[in-house]
Motif scaffolding. Structure first.
Motif, PDB file in Angstrom:
ATOM      1  N   LEU A   4     -10.315   2.970  -2.308  1.00 30.43           N
ATOM      2  CA  LEU A   4     -11.182   4.134  -2.171  1.00 30.43           C
ATOM      3  C   LEU A   4     -10.405   5.431  -2.435  1.00 30.43           C
ATOM      4  O   LEU A   4     -10.886   6.319  -3.140  1.00 30.43           O
ATOM      5  CB  LEU A   4     -11.805   4.148  -0.773  1.00 30.43           C
ATOM      6  CG  LEU A   4     -12.967   5.087  -0.516  1.00 30.43           C
ATOM      7  CD1 LEU A   4     -14.103   4.815  -1.473  1.00 30.43           C
ATOM      8  CD2 LEU A   4     -13.438   4.934   0.921  1.00 30.43           C
ATOM      9  N   VAL A   5      -9.196   5.527  -1.906  1.00 27.76           N
ATOM     10  CA  VAL A   5      -8.352   6.709  -2.129  1.00 27.76           C
ATOM     11  C   VAL A   5      -8.053   6.861  -3.624  1.00 27.76           C
ATOM     12  O   VAL A   5      -8.124   7.963  -4.179  1.00 27.76           O
ATOM     13  CB  VAL A   5      -7.048   6.621  -1.306  1.00 27.76           C
ATOM     14  CG1 VAL A   5      -6.043   7.670  -1.745  1.00 27.76           C
ATOM     15  CG2 VAL A   5      -7.343   6.752   0.175  1.00 27.76           C
ATOM     16  N   TRP A  61     -16.490  11.136  -0.664  1.00 28.16           N
ATOM     17  CA  TRP A  61     -16.024   9.872  -0.096  1.00 28.16           C
ATOM     18  C   TRP A  61     -14.767  10.062   0.754  1.00 28.16           C
ATOM     19  O   TRP A  61     -14.334   9.127   1.436  1.00 28.16           O
ATOM     20  CB  TRP A  61     -15.790   8.845  -1.197  1.00 28.16           C
ATOM     21  CG  TRP A  61     -17.060   8.247  -1.687  1.00 28.16           C
ATOM     22  CD1 TRP A  61     -17.824   8.667  -2.739  1.00 28.16           C
ATOM     23  CD2 TRP A  61     -17.724   7.126  -1.125  1.00 28.16           C
ATOM     24  NE1 TRP A  61     -18.932   7.870  -2.863  1.00 28.16           N
ATOM     25  CE2 TRP A  61     -18.893   6.900  -1.880  1.00 28.16           C
ATOM     26  CE3 TRP A  61     -17.454   6.280  -0.061  1.00 28.16           C
ATOM     27  CZ2 TRP A  61     -19.772   5.880  -1.610  1.00 28.16           C
ATOM     28  CZ3 TRP A  61     -18.338   5.257   0.204  1.00 28.16           C
ATOM     29  CH2 TRP A  61     -19.478   5.074  -0.555  1.00 28.16           C
ATOM     30  N   GLY A 106     -11.938   5.652   7.788  1.00 21.47           N
ATOM     31  CA  GLY A 106     -11.132   4.443   7.598  1.00 21.47           C
ATOM     32  C   GLY A 106      -9.740   4.586   8.174  1.00 21.47           C
ATOM     33  O   GLY A 106      -9.224   3.656   8.801  1.00 21.47           O
ATOM     34  N   TRP A 107      -9.115   5.747   7.959  1.00 22.85           N
ATOM     35  CA  TRP A 107      -7.786   5.975   8.537  1.00 22.85           C
ATOM     36  C   TRP A 107      -7.828   5.876  10.056  1.00 22.85           C
ATOM     37  O   TRP A 107      -6.970   5.253  10.671  1.00 22.85           O
ATOM     38  CB  TRP A 107      -7.255   7.339   8.148  1.00 22.85           C
ATOM     39  CG  TRP A 107      -6.674   7.427   6.786  1.00 22.85           C
ATOM     40  CD1 TRP A 107      -6.274   6.399   5.975  1.00 22.85           C
ATOM     41  CD2 TRP A 107      -6.407   8.626   6.064  1.00 22.85           C
ATOM     42  NE1 TRP A 107      -5.796   6.890   4.806  1.00 22.85           N
ATOM     43  CE2 TRP A 107      -5.850   8.257   4.823  1.00 22.85           C
ATOM     44  CE3 TRP A 107      -6.577   9.969   6.331  1.00 22.85           C
ATOM     45  CZ2 TRP A 107      -5.465   9.174   3.871  1.00 22.85           C
ATOM     46  CZ3 TRP A 107      -6.189  10.891   5.374  1.00 22.85           C
ATOM     47  CH2 TRP A 107      -5.638  10.500   4.160  1.00 22.85           C
ATOM     48  N   LEU A 163      -7.159  -2.528   4.795  1.00 25.39           N
ATOM     49  CA  LEU A 163      -6.315  -1.457   4.256  1.00 25.39           C
ATOM     50  C   LEU A 163      -6.397  -1.407   2.733  1.00 25.39           C
ATOM     51  O   LEU A 163      -6.372  -0.330   2.142  1.00 25.39           O
ATOM     52  CB  LEU A 163      -4.872  -1.683   4.713  1.00 25.39           C
ATOM     53  CG  LEU A 163      -3.818  -0.705   4.241  1.00 25.39           C
ATOM     54  CD1 LEU A 163      -4.078   0.661   4.860  1.00 25.39           C
ATOM     55  CD2 LEU A 163      -2.447  -1.199   4.632  1.00 25.39           C
ATOM     56  N   VAL A 181      -8.427   2.123  11.056  1.00 23.69           N
ATOM     57  CA  VAL A 181      -7.228   1.301  10.867  1.00 23.69           C
ATOM     58  C   VAL A 181      -6.148   1.706  11.868  1.00 23.69           C
ATOM     59  O   VAL A 181      -5.481   0.848  12.453  1.00 23.69           O
ATOM     60  CB  VAL A 181      -6.712   1.411   9.411  1.00 23.69           C
ATOM     61  CG1 VAL A 181      -5.319   0.840   9.273  1.00 23.69           C
ATOM     62  CG2 VAL A 181      -7.659   0.706   8.461  1.00 23.69           C
ATOM     63  N   VAL A 186     -12.811   7.893   3.824  1.00 28.22           N
ATOM     64  CA  VAL A 186     -11.364   7.651   3.925  1.00 28.22           C
ATOM     65  C   VAL A 186     -10.863   8.088   5.301  1.00 28.22           C
ATOM     66  O   VAL A 186     -10.086   7.369   5.946  1.00 28.22           O
ATOM     67  CB  VAL A 186     -10.596   8.380   2.801  1.00 28.22           C
ATOM     68  CG1 VAL A 186      -9.102   8.340   3.041  1.00 28.22           C
ATOM     69  CG2 VAL A 186     -10.936   7.760   1.451  1.00 28.22           C
ATOM     70  N   LEU A 217      -9.420   0.527   1.725  1.00 29.73           N
ATOM     71  CA  LEU A 217      -9.177   1.959   1.946  1.00 29.73           C
ATOM     72  C   LEU A 217      -8.315   2.546   0.833  1.00 29.73           C
ATOM     73  O   LEU A 217      -8.597   3.636   0.326  1.00 29.73           O
ATOM     74  CB  LEU A 217      -8.520   2.157   3.310  1.00 29.73           C
ATOM     75  CG  LEU A 217      -8.287   3.571   3.781  1.00 29.73           C
ATOM     76  CD1 LEU A 217      -9.604   4.327   3.886  1.00 29.73           C
ATOM     77  CD2 LEU A 217      -7.589   3.563   5.131  1.00 29.73           C
ATOM     78  N   CYS A 218      -7.291   1.838   0.431  1.00 25.92           N
ATOM     79  CA  CYS A 218      -6.413   2.338  -0.637  1.00 25.92           C
ATOM     80  C   CYS A 218      -7.157   2.405  -1.972  1.00 25.92           C
ATOM     81  O   CYS A 218      -6.956   3.345  -2.741  1.00 25.92           O
ATOM     82  CB  CYS A 218      -5.183   1.442  -0.755  1.00 25.92           C
ATOM     83  SG  CYS A 218      -3.930   2.118  -1.853  1.00 25.92           S
ATOM     84  N   GLU A 230       0.826  -1.213   0.000  1.00 27.84           N
ATOM     85  CA  GLU A 230       0.000   0.000   0.000  1.00 27.84           C
ATOM     86  C   GLU A 230       0.861   1.264   0.000  1.00 27.84           C
ATOM     87  O   GLU A 230       0.450   2.292  -0.533  1.00 27.84           O
ATOM     88  CB  GLU A 230      -0.959   0.000   1.178  1.00 27.84           C
ATOM     89  CG  GLU A 230      -1.997  -1.101   1.105  1.00 27.84           C
ATOM     90  CD  GLU A 230      -2.794  -1.128  -0.192  1.00 27.84           C
ATOM     91  OE1 GLU A 230      -2.981  -0.076  -0.836  1.00 27.84           O
ATOM     92  OE2 GLU A 230      -3.235  -2.221  -0.561  1.00 27.84           O
ATOM     93  N   HIS A 243      -2.033   9.793   3.259  1.00 31.18           N
ATOM     94  CA  HIS A 243      -2.230   8.358   3.030  1.00 31.18           C
ATOM     95  C   HIS A 243      -0.872   7.652   2.933  1.00 31.18           C
ATOM     96  O   HIS A 243      -0.683   6.579   3.521  1.00 31.18           O
ATOM     97  CB  HIS A 243      -3.052   8.140   1.756  1.00 31.18           C
ATOM     98  CG  HIS A 243      -3.342   6.709   1.480  1.00 31.18           C
ATOM     99  ND1 HIS A 243      -4.222   5.977   2.241  1.00 31.18           N
ATOM    100  CD2 HIS A 243      -2.860   5.859   0.539  1.00 31.18           C
ATOM    101  CE1 HIS A 243      -4.267   4.740   1.784  1.00 31.18           C
ATOM    102  NE2 HIS A 243      -3.458   4.645   0.745  1.00 31.18           N
TER     103      HIS A 243
END
Length: 177
Positions: free
Chosen positions: A140-141, A153, A160-161, A134, A164, A157, A137-138, A80, A107
Motif C-alpha cells: 500500500l505504501v 490511502w 495499519g501502522w 505487514l 501492526v 497506512v 501495508l508495504c 520490508e 515506514h
C-alpha cells in the motif's frame, strides 16, 4: 533441534510403560521390606518425571511451528526494511516530490523497530499473521508513493501502522483463563 511430534509421543509412551513396569514390580515386595522403599522412590521419581514431561509437552509440540513462524517474522521485517529503503531511493531517483519522505521515512523506522519483535510460544500464530499483514501495508505504501492509488490511502497506512504496532507489542490483554 526440536523433537518431532512422533518422537515426543514415543517418548511419552515409553515413560508410561516404564511407570507401569515400576508399579508392577513394587507389588512384588512387602511394604516392610527395605527393597520396597527403594522401588517406591523409583516409582515416585518416574511419576514426577512423567508429570513434568506432560507439563512441557504442549510447548515441545509447538516448538517446530514456533521456529518456522520466527523465521517468517524475522525475514518479513528485514525484507520490508529493505523495501522501504528501496522506496526512498526510488522516490528520490525518479524525481518524485520529497514530501513522500514524510510517509516513507516513518515506514522505514517502523520496519526497523520490528526487528526487535520476539516470537513467543503463546503468540507465534498471531505474530506470523502480523508479519504477513505487514506485506500488505508495504504494498500500500509503495502504491501511494508511486501515485498508483490516491494519496487518501495514507489514512489506511496510518491505521495499519497503529494496528501492526499494537499487535506486535503484545501488551494487550489476552483474555482471562
Amino acid at each position: 533441534m526440536a523433537e518431532t511430534e512422533r518422537q515426543l509421543r514415543e517418548r511419552h509412551q515409553a515413560m508410561i510403560r516404564d511407570l507401569g513396569t515400576l508399579h508392577a514390580r513394587i507389588k512384588e515386595y512387602d511394604p516392610d521390606d527395605a527393597a520396597f522403599d527403594e522401588q517406591y522412590e523409583q516409582l515416585v521419581a518416574s511419576a514426577e518425571g512423567l508429570l513434568e514431561f506432560e507439563r512441557l509437552l504442549p510447548t515441545s509440540l509447538a516448538q517446530p511451528k514456533r521456529e518456522r513462524a520466527e523465521q517468517i517474522v524475522k525475514w518479513s521485517w528485514h525484507g520490508e526494511t529493505v523495501v522501504a529503503a528501496a522506496l526512498i531511493a526510488a522516490v528520490l531517483a525518479l524525481g518524485y516530490t520529497a514530501w513522500w519522505l514524510v510517509l516513507l521515512i516513518p515506514h522505514l523506522l517502523a520496519t526497523l523497530l520490528g526487528w526487535s519483535v520476539t516470537v513467543t510460544t503463546e503468540r507465534y500464530r498471531q505474530q506470523r499473521a502480523i508479519a504477513v499483514g505487514l506485506h500488505v501495508l508495504c504494498l500500500l505504501v509503495a502504491l501511494i508513493a508511486f501515485g498508483t492509488i490516491s494519496a487518501w490511502w495514507i489514512i489506511a497506512v496510518l491505521v495499519g501502522w497503529v494496528a501492526v504496532g499494537v499487535a506486535s507489542d503484545g501488551t494487550t490483554q489476552q483474555g482471562a483463563k
